[in-house]
Design an enzyme around this catalytic site. Structure first.
Site, short mmCIF file in Angstrom:
data_model
loop_
_atom_site.label_atom_id
_atom_site.label_comp_id
_atom_site.label_asym_id
_atom_site.label_seq_id
_atom_site.Cartn_x
_atom_site.Cartn_y
_atom_site.Cartn_z
N LYS A 204 0.83 -1.20 0.00
CA LYS A 204 0.00 0.00 0.00
C LYS A 204 0.86 1.24 0.00
O LYS A 204 0.53 2.24 -0.60
CB LYS A 204 -0.87 0.03 1.26
CG LYS A 204 -2.10 -0.83 1.18
CD LYS A 204 -3.02 -0.53 2.33
CE LYS A 204 -4.24 -1.45 2.25
NZ LYS A 204 -5.25 -1.16 3.25
N ARG A 205 1.95 1.15 0.71
CA ARG A 205 2.81 2.31 0.85
C ARG A 205 3.47 2.71 -0.47
O ARG A 205 3.98 3.81 -0.61
CB ARG A 205 3.88 2.07 1.92
CG ARG A 205 3.35 2.23 3.32
CD ARG A 205 4.45 2.02 4.33
NE ARG A 205 5.02 0.69 4.20
CZ ARG A 205 4.46 -0.41 4.74
NH1 ARG A 205 3.36 -0.31 5.42
NH2 ARG A 205 5.02 -1.60 4.59
#
Ligand code: GLU
Length: 519
Positions: A270-271
């Site tokens: 996600k990062r």
């Protein structure tokens, strides 16, 4: 003959933020498996960790699935007889507490009262003694504050008095735990590698492990299809099924391979956001606390069918050379046996290629309709209307990757170009070009307005070339430059027809003057 149980699978996200594309893939594989086997596909919201709850995430999850056409037929927001489908609501009904206490009664779990400081001290002491990864387990539990070490009346008193406690599973000391994963085959773990995980907390909240198992059981789940990151938890889950007396009905497990970054270097997380130049979320997401916006495939201009097609092949291999699959074709061909163990590298170039294939297949009218509906549709496109846009789409779609490219790359089909491509000018504009173009302009002017069609213009051009003894290279690139300002594009004769005689003449004159003035 034993009756085959109806296949029931679930997608069980935690609403801790936007759904990552890996999560969508998990949902997709569950959905395909369910549909292929005439089964049910459920959506369950695992919101037991209230500290990580993010507002809007649950709606985002549903909107993403629906955009992709992955529609649950049961679950949170979709109804069904096995609800509620949100764990926070199931907790209120006492489902988890009841089972945690059952385990304590059977001596398969125990109350533990250790404070955070006591836990830290235990870990530090063990580290000092050379234990690399200290755990609350079969050995250390005998030195801690729990219902196995304290007298029964003290335990009772502490609970009644409202002391904080957790319920921990009692992992057996020396046992091999094994199960057969559909994708990975036999998985074996020795119990000495597991710790006495917390199942339930005194605030009434179960942990993920307990809630997940209780719910899968109560909801009649037959197959657990989820990401590889859950593989280390699976032995604990197998043990829980056994302890709760549900081993016979334990679902089968399939742990999907990781989605890797394009360079294969680690998990696509996600990062990674937009850092790698492509979205990692299906839909655009605005972080409710920071306001930060992460891009989504939908907003980037991907067709949901293309996005689904891309995800389908990230882990699953159809065993043929076929690459383009509709949802229906995926349902027919999908099988968990053809999902690999090795991480699947995401290839952003290939993703663009997929979108292009879908774009090419759409009718010109449909493309025009969708572009006009988009928020980013330029005013000049709206003004000219759907019929004109459909023609533009017909000409541009072979080269476009995204719908929104069409009005931008084809802007010259609406407005006369302001600049002329310098490279083409330098390379293709020779000493005699201006004269050739002047003569060609005269020829064009002779065509009747009503006959100003691509085929006639082409015929005229060929006759003109023959008469003057010219090659294509002497006339086509400069003609294109005068009309579009560019060195490349779709069929020049179609461009000329679409612009119409008057506009072509106008552009040629203006640009010839412009070139003369800079020469
Ligand atoms: N709530 C877990 C997640 O967020 C579900 C894992 C599972 O499918 O068991 O991924």
């Amino acid at each position: 003959m034993t009756e085959q149980k109806k296949v029931r699978v679930r997608f069980a996200p935690s609403p801790t933020g936007p759904l990552h594309m890996g999560g969508v893939r998990t949902a997709l594989y569950n959905y395909l498996f369910a549909k292929k086997n005439n089964g049910d596909f459920l959506l369950r919201i695992e919101d037991t960790d209230q500290t990580r709850y993010v507002k809007g995430a649950e709606d985002y999850i549903r909107e993403s699935l629906e955009w992709c056409g992955i529609i649950p037929n049961e679950g949170q927001g979709y109804g069904g007889d096995n609800g509620p489908y949100r764990q926070s609501e199931r907790k209120d009904l006492g489902y988890y507490k009841e089972h945690a206490e059952q385990l304590v009664e059977k001596d398969l779990a125990y109350y533990a009262f250790d404070t955070p400081e006591e836990l830290d001290k235990m870990r530090e002491d063990l580290k000092k003694a050379g234990v690399a990864a200290p755990q609350y387990n079969a050995i250390t539990r005998s030195r801690m504050q729990n219902s196995l070490t304290l007298p029964a009346d003290e335990v009772k008193e502490r609970i009644e008095r409202g002391d904080d406690y957790v319920i921990r599973i009692k992992i057996p000391r020396n046992e091999e735990i094994k199960f057969e994963d559909i994708i990975r085959g036999w998985v074996m773990v020795h119990s000495s590698n597991l710790d006495d995980k917390v199942l339930f907390k005194s605030d009434g909240m179960p942990t993920y492990h307990l809630a997940n198992i209780v719910d899968d059981h109560m909801m009649g789940i037959t197959h657990v299809i989820r990401g590889e990151e859950w593989l280390p938890s699976a032995p604990l889950h197998v043990l829980l099924y056994r302890y709760l007396g549900w081993e016979e009905e334990m679902p089968r497990f399939a742990h999907l391979p990781l989605l890797l970054k394009p360079d294969g270097n680690g998990k696509l997380s996600k990062r990674d956001g937009d850092r790698l130049g492509f979205p990692v979320f299906p839909l655009e997401w605005k972080d409710p606390s920071s306001g930060e916006i992460s891009s989504g495939y939908r907003e980037k201009g991907y067709f949901p069918e293309a996005f689904v097609n891309i995800l389908s092949l990230l882990g699953w291999n159809p065993g043929t050379n076929q690459e383009i699959f509709s949802m229906q074709e995926l349902i027919e061909s999908f099988s968990l046996e053809r999902v690999g163990k090795a991480g699947a590298k995401y290839d952003p170039e290939k993703a663009r290629w997929f979108n292009q294939q879908y774009l090419k297949e759409k009718s010109d009218e449909e493309l025009a309709r969708v572009i006009l509906e988009r928020e980013d549709c330029p005013e000049y496109v709206k003004k000219k209307g759907a019929d004109y846009l459909a023609k533009v789409c017909g000409m541009m779609k072979e080269r476009a990757v995204f719908l929104k490219d069409i009005p931008i790359d084809g802007a010259y089909l609406y407005n006369a170009p302001e600049d002329l491509d310098e490279k083409t000018l330098k390379k293709k504009w020779k000493e005699d070009t201006a004269q050739i173009m002047e003569d060609w302009l005269d020829e064009l002017q002779q065509i009747d307005e009503a006959d100003y069609k691509a085929s006639n213009i082409e015929e005229k051009l060929k006759a003109f070339m023959e008469e003057k003894g010219l090659g294509f290279g002497q006339i086509l690139p400069p003609f294109r430059l005068l009309l579009s300002g560019l060195g490349m594009g779709p069929s020049l004769f179609e461009i000329a027809e679409l612009l119409g005689k008057e506009e072509c003449i106008e552009r040629m004159k203006t640009n010839l003057k412009k070139i003369a003035s800079i020469a």
